[in-house]
Motif scaffolding. Structure first.
Motif, mmCIF file in Angstrom:
data_model
loop_
_atom_site.group_PDB
_atom_site.id
_atom_site.type_symbol
_atom_site.label_atom_id
_atom_site.label_comp_id
_atom_site.label_asym_id
_atom_site.label_seq_id
_atom_site.Cartn_x
_atom_site.Cartn_y
_atom_site.Cartn_z
ATOM 1 N N PRO A 85 -6.760 -1.689 15.312
ATOM 2 C CA PRO A 85 -8.004 -1.986 16.021
ATOM 3 C C PRO A 85 -8.056 -1.358 17.418
ATOM 4 C CG PRO A 85 -6.651 -3.961 15.845
ATOM 5 C CD PRO A 85 -5.977 -2.896 15.036
ATOM 6 N N ASP A 86 -6.893 -1.196 18.053
ATOM 7 C CA ASP A 86 -6.875 -0.590 19.388
ATOM 8 C C ASP A 86 -7.183 0.905 19.319
ATOM 9 O OD1 ASP A 86 -6.271 -3.062 20.536
ATOM 10 O OD2 ASP A 86 -4.113 -2.719 20.328
ATOM 11 N N CYS A 87 -6.592 1.607 18.355
ATOM 12 C CA CYS A 87 -6.902 3.028 18.178
ATOM 13 C C CYS A 87 -8.381 3.204 17.820
ATOM 14 C CB CYS A 87 -6.021 3.647 17.089
ATOM 15 S SG CYS A 87 -4.302 3.870 17.550
ATOM 16 N N ASP A 88 -8.872 2.359 16.935
ATOM 17 C CA ASP A 88 -10.265 2.440 16.518
ATOM 18 C C ASP A 88 -11.212 2.225 17.703
ATOM 19 O OD1 ASP A 88 -12.157 2.843 14.418
ATOM 20 O OD2 ASP A 88 -12.504 0.682 14.338
ATOM 21 N N ALA A 89 -10.885 1.287 18.567
ATOM 22 C CA ALA A 89 -11.724 1.009 19.745
ATOM 23 C C ALA A 89 -11.775 2.217 20.677
ATOM 24 C CB ALA A 89 -11.204 -0.206 20.485
ATOM 25 N N VAL A 90 -10.641 2.918 20.840
ATOM 26 C CA VAL A 90 -10.622 4.085 21.702
ATOM 27 C C VAL A 90 -11.501 5.188 21.121
ATOM 28 C CG1 VAL A 90 -9.160 5.970 22.576
ATOM 29 C CG2 VAL A 90 -8.367 3.610 22.708
ATOM 30 N N ILE A 91 -11.427 5.389 19.828
ATOM 31 C CA ILE A 91 -12.219 6.437 19.186
ATOM 32 C C ILE A 91 -13.705 6.111 19.212
ATOM 33 C CG2 ILE A 91 -12.670 7.546 16.960
ATOM 34 C CD1 ILE A 91 -9.641 7.506 16.571
ATOM 35 N N GLU A 92 -14.047 4.857 19.078
ATOM 36 C CA GLU A 92 -15.459 4.444 19.072
ATOM 37 C C GLU A 92 -16.122 4.604 20.433
ATOM 38 O OE1 GLU A 92 -17.305 3.622 16.389
ATOM 39 O OE2 GLU A 92 -15.543 4.127 15.229
ATOM 40 N N THR A 93 -15.349 4.656 21.525
ATOM 41 C CA THR A 93 -15.955 4.773 22.848
ATOM 42 C C THR A 93 -16.242 6.191 23.233
ATOM 43 O OG1 THR A 93 -13.802 4.764 23.918
ATOM 44 C CG2 THR A 93 -14.951 2.668 23.727
ATOM 45 N N ARG A 120 1.878 0.478 6.799
ATOM 46 C CA ARG A 120 1.721 -0.808 7.479
ATOM 47 C C ARG A 120 0.464 -0.792 8.333
ATOM 48 N NH1 ARG A 120 5.718 -3.324 12.022
ATOM 49 N NH2 ARG A 120 4.574 -5.249 12.270
ATOM 50 N N ARG A 121 0.236 0.329 9.031
ATOM 51 C CA ARG A 121 -0.913 0.449 9.933
ATOM 52 C C ARG A 121 -1.284 1.924 10.045
ATOM 53 N NH1 ARG A 121 -3.890 -3.590 11.571
ATOM 54 N NH2 ARG A 121 -2.143 -4.794 12.292
ATOM 55 N N VAL A 122 -2.572 2.214 10.157
ATOM 56 C CA VAL A 122 -3.066 3.575 10.352
ATOM 57 C C VAL A 122 -3.485 3.707 11.809
ATOM 58 C CG1 VAL A 122 -4.800 5.276 9.677
ATOM 59 C CG2 VAL A 122 -3.851 3.732 7.969
ATOM 60 N N TYR A 137 -7.583 2.851 3.511
ATOM 61 C CA TYR A 137 -6.773 2.189 4.532
ATOM 62 C C TYR A 137 -7.613 1.440 5.567
ATOM 63 C CZ TYR A 137 -2.998 4.885 2.543
ATOM 64 O OH TYR A 137 -2.093 5.414 1.674
ATOM 65 N N ALA A 138 -8.854 1.197 5.270
ATOM 66 C CA ALA A 138 -9.744 0.517 6.223
ATOM 67 C C ALA A 138 -9.198 -0.835 6.668
ATOM 68 C CB ALA A 138 -11.137 0.353 5.622
ATOM 69 N N SER A 139 -8.527 -1.545 5.801
ATOM 70 C CA SER A 139 -8.029 -2.876 6.142
ATOM 71 C C SER A 139 -6.778 -2.855 7.021
ATOM 72 C CB SER A 139 -7.752 -3.689 4.876
ATOM 73 O OG SER A 139 -6.686 -3.114 4.154
ATOM 74 N N VAL A 140 -6.142 -1.706 7.170
ATOM 75 C CA VAL A 140 -4.928 -1.622 7.986
ATOM 76 C C VAL A 140 -5.080 -0.669 9.178
ATOM 77 C CG1 VAL A 140 -3.335 -2.359 6.168
ATOM 78 C CG2 VAL A 140 -3.885 0.074 6.428
ATOM 79 N N VAL A 141 -6.308 -0.363 9.543
ATOM 80 C CA VAL A 141 -6.567 0.496 10.705
ATOM 81 C C VAL A 141 -6.211 -0.257 11.976
ATOM 82 C CG1 VAL A 141 -8.437 1.543 12.072
ATOM 83 C CG2 VAL A 141 -8.314 1.914 9.611
ATOM 84 N N ARG A 187 0.822 -1.212 0.000
ATOM 85 C CA ARG A 187 0.000 0.000 0.000
ATOM 86 C C ARG A 187 0.856 1.263 0.000
ATOM 87 N NH1 ARG A 187 -5.157 -1.191 1.037
ATOM 88 N NH2 ARG A 187 -5.596 -3.168 2.010
ATOM 89 N N PRO A 188 0.924 1.990 -1.117
ATOM 90 C CA PRO A 188 1.702 3.217 -1.144
ATOM 91 C C PRO A 188 1.031 4.307 -0.305
ATOM 92 C CG PRO A 188 0.625 2.862 -3.252
ATOM 93 C CD PRO A 188 0.340 1.659 -2.405
ATOM 94 N N SER A 189 1.838 5.099 0.359
ATOM 95 C CA SER A 189 1.335 6.203 1.171
ATOM 96 C C SER A 189 0.919 7.354 0.264
ATOM 97 C CB SER A 189 2.432 6.676 2.126
ATOM 98 O OG SER A 189 2.084 7.901 2.704
ATOM 99 N N PRO A 190 -0.163 8.057 0.610
ATOM 100 C CA PRO A 190 -0.564 9.201 -0.213
ATOM 101 C C PRO A 190 0.426 10.349 -0.099
ATOM 102 C CG PRO A 190 -1.927 9.061 1.739
ATOM 103 C CD PRO A 190 -1.072 7.829 1.713
ATOM 104 N N GLU A 191 1.317 10.324 0.887
ATOM 105 C CA GLU A 191 2.271 11.401 1.091
ATOM 106 C C GLU A 191 3.622 11.134 0.440
ATOM 107 O OE1 GLU A 191 0.519 10.045 3.733
ATOM 108 O OE2 GLU A 191 -0.962 11.616 3.601
ATOM 109 N N THR A 192 3.710 10.107 -0.386
ATOM 110 C CA THR A 192 4.972 9.768 -1.027
ATOM 111 C C THR A 192 5.448 10.946 -1.856
ATOM 112 O OG1 THR A 192 4.389 7.456 -1.102
ATOM 113 C CG2 THR A 192 6.101 8.154 -2.603
ATOM 114 N N GLN A 193 6.731 11.301 -1.687
ATOM 115 C CA GLN A 193 7.295 12.428 -2.421
ATOM 116 C C GLN A 193 8.564 11.994 -3.124
ATOM 117 O OE1 GLN A 193 7.854 15.359 0.620
ATOM 118 N NE2 GLN A 193 5.712 15.898 0.661
ATOM 119 N N GLY A 194 8.862 12.637 -4.222
ATOM 120 C CA GLY A 194 10.103 12.392 -4.929
ATOM 121 C C GLY A 194 10.274 10.974 -5.451
#
Length: 92
Positions: A84-92, A31-33, A78-82, A17-24
């Motif tokens: 899960p721990d960060c997502d759980a914190v945001i969902e609460t 790897r993970r969001v 990037y839904a497949s590389v989110v 998965r290439p990053s959208p911020e790739t430069q040059g």
């Protein structure tokens, strides 16, 4: 949760998965969001740790923002590389 900063944990070149911020033309791969709180007094800068506890120093800050309740905090591609721990914190 009102303000978050999206950060990308990058893998070594050669991942899928290439990053959208790739430069040059440099090959950088996500790897993970993760999500992190903003730095005090700087809403667009990341704090020192993600919500799952990882150090943000070597991560790349993403341009993603969401202002609508109920929409994902991460870019859809990037839904497949989110993290899960960060997502759980945001969902609460």
């Amino acid at each position: 949760m009102s303000h978050i900063v999206v950060v990308y944990e990058l893998d070594k070149p050669g991942a899928a998965r290439p990053s959208p911020e790739t430069q040059g033309g440099e090959a950088r791969h996500v790897r993970r969001v993760h999500a992190a709180p903003p730095a005090p007094g700087e809403p667009t800068a990341t704090g020192p740790r993600t919500f799952c506890g990882k150090d943000t120093f070597a991560m790349e800050t993403g341009p993603w923002t969401t202002e609508h309740p109920g929409t994902p905090w991460y870019p859809a591609q990037y839904a497949s590389v989110v993290c899960p721990d960060c997502d759980a914190v945001i969902e609460t």
